[in-house]
Design a protein around this motif. Structure first.
Motif, mmCIF file in Angstrom:
data_model
loop_
_atom_site.group_PDB
_atom_site.id
_atom_site.type_symbol
_atom_site.label_atom_id
_atom_site.label_comp_id
_atom_site.label_asym_id
_atom_site.label_seq_id
_atom_site.Cartn_x
_atom_site.Cartn_y
_atom_site.Cartn_z
ATOM 1 N N ASN A 1 0.848 -1.187 0.000
ATOM 2 C CA ASN A 1 0.000 0.000 0.000
ATOM 3 C C ASN A 1 0.888 1.243 0.000
ATOM 4 O O ASN A 1 1.504 1.553 1.019
ATOM 5 C CB ASN A 1 -0.891 -0.028 1.252
ATOM 6 N N PRO A 2 0.978 1.957 -1.126
ATOM 7 C CA PRO A 2 1.830 3.151 -1.168
ATOM 8 C C PRO A 2 1.481 4.193 -0.112
ATOM 9 O O PRO A 2 2.377 4.865 0.413
ATOM 10 C CB PRO A 2 1.582 3.700 -2.579
ATOM 11 N N ALA A 3 0.205 4.323 0.233
ATOM 12 C CA ALA A 3 -0.192 5.314 1.237
ATOM 13 C C ALA A 3 0.346 4.949 2.612
ATOM 14 O O ALA A 3 0.802 5.814 3.372
ATOM 15 C CB ALA A 3 -1.716 5.444 1.288
ATOM 16 N N VAL A 4 0.309 3.659 2.944
ATOM 17 C CA VAL A 4 0.789 3.202 4.250
ATOM 18 C C VAL A 4 2.284 3.480 4.403
ATOM 19 O O VAL A 4 2.761 3.787 5.495
ATOM 20 C CB VAL A 4 0.493 1.698 4.418
ATOM 21 N N ALA A 5 3.028 3.377 3.307
ATOM 22 C CA ALA A 5 4.458 3.663 3.354
ATOM 23 C C ALA A 5 4.746 5.157 3.269
ATOM 24 O O ALA A 5 5.749 5.643 3.822
ATOM 25 C CB ALA A 5 5.174 2.931 2.218
ATOM 26 N N PHE A 6 3.877 5.906 2.591
ATOM 27 C CA PHE A 6 4.135 7.318 2.329
ATOM 28 C C PHE A 6 4.038 8.168 3.586
ATOM 29 O O PHE A 6 4.895 9.025 3.829
ATOM 30 C CB PHE A 6 3.153 7.832 1.269
#
Length: 255
Positions: free
Chosen positions: A205-210
């Motif tokens: 999940n890019p948002a979780v990492a961002f």
């Protein structure tokens, strides 16, 4: 004939219109994505902070991995469930992208969702930093494997996640299984964390990492947490929509 077994979902991809940014329904859906992502990241990243506090910043342990798996599985179950009737409960740019390539959401609405998801993650991490008195927000890092192995890990794990989304929430033949979609989606994330959490953190999940990357300003190998999930999610959308959904439909804004 080949066409009898595989439809080309990219034919149904829709760009939409920038007017969607102002439509009340789209705005409400974006707010729902913001809140769902905030809830998910606050629970998931918060569990990591709590574990670090309890163990004195101990390195990865079996107990920590299980704790992360359970927290993310439960958190995502709730986040998807509370957004399902408004936005579809994507809570993940890779899910949104996977639905876009399958023709289930327009490009403009997808962009609106992704912006909301990224903002939700950032706000969740800022709230965690404030409420914990400045404890470090755990950022995603590669450990014990090569960068390319981590990249493939993220592709495969996200493929499994978005494939599960299609099977339980998008497929028009889902029937009663659609009722348990949030549970199934939460479970696959929890299981993938047990499989890949030690190596990549199992973002999917890019948002979780961002959000953690922004707040902690840790960007090492951050591209993996965008490229891997987007490729995995896109592949899942093409495969499931192409092989298993044999109908023609207009792009949708939710599951």
């Amino acid at each position: 004939m080949p066409g009898e077994y595989f439809n080309v979902p990219l034919r149904r991809v829709a760009i939409g219109s920038h007017d969607e940014f102002r439509q009340p329904g789209a705005v409400k859906a974006a707010v729902a994505e913001f809140i769902s992502t905030l809830v998910f990241v606050f629970a998931g990243s918060g569990s990591g902070i709590a574990y670090n506090k309890l163990t004195g910043n101990a390195p990865n342990t079996p107990a920590g991995l299980i704790a992360a798996s359970v927290a993310h599985a439960f958190g995502l179950f709730v986040a998807v469930a509370i957004g399902a009737n408004i936005s579809g409960g994507h809570v993940n740019p890779a899910v949104t992208f996977g639905l876009f390539v399958g023709g289930n959401i327009t490009l403009f609405r997808g962009i609106l969702y992704i912006i909301a998801q990224l903002l939700g993650s950032i706000v969740a991490c800022l709230l965690l930093s404030f409420t914990t008195g400045g404890w470090a927000i755990p950022a995603f890092t590669v450990s014990g494997v090569s960068v390319w192995s981590a990249f493939v890990f993220e592709i495969v794990m996200t493929f499994g996640l978005v494939y599960t989304v299609y099977a339980t929430a998008v497929d028009p033949k889902k029937g009663e299984i659609g009722v348990i979609a949030p549970i199934a989606i939460g479970f696959i994330v929890g299981a993938n964390i047990l499989a890949g959490g030690v190596f990549t953190g199992a973002s999917m999940n890019p948002a979780v990492a961002f959000g953690p990357a922004v707040v902690s300003f840790t960007w090492t190998n951050h591209w993996i947490y965008w490229a891997g999930p987007l490729i995995g999610g896109g592949l899942a959308g093409v495969v499931y929509e192409g092989f298993f959904i044999s109908h023609t439909h207009e792009p949708l804004s939710e599951f």
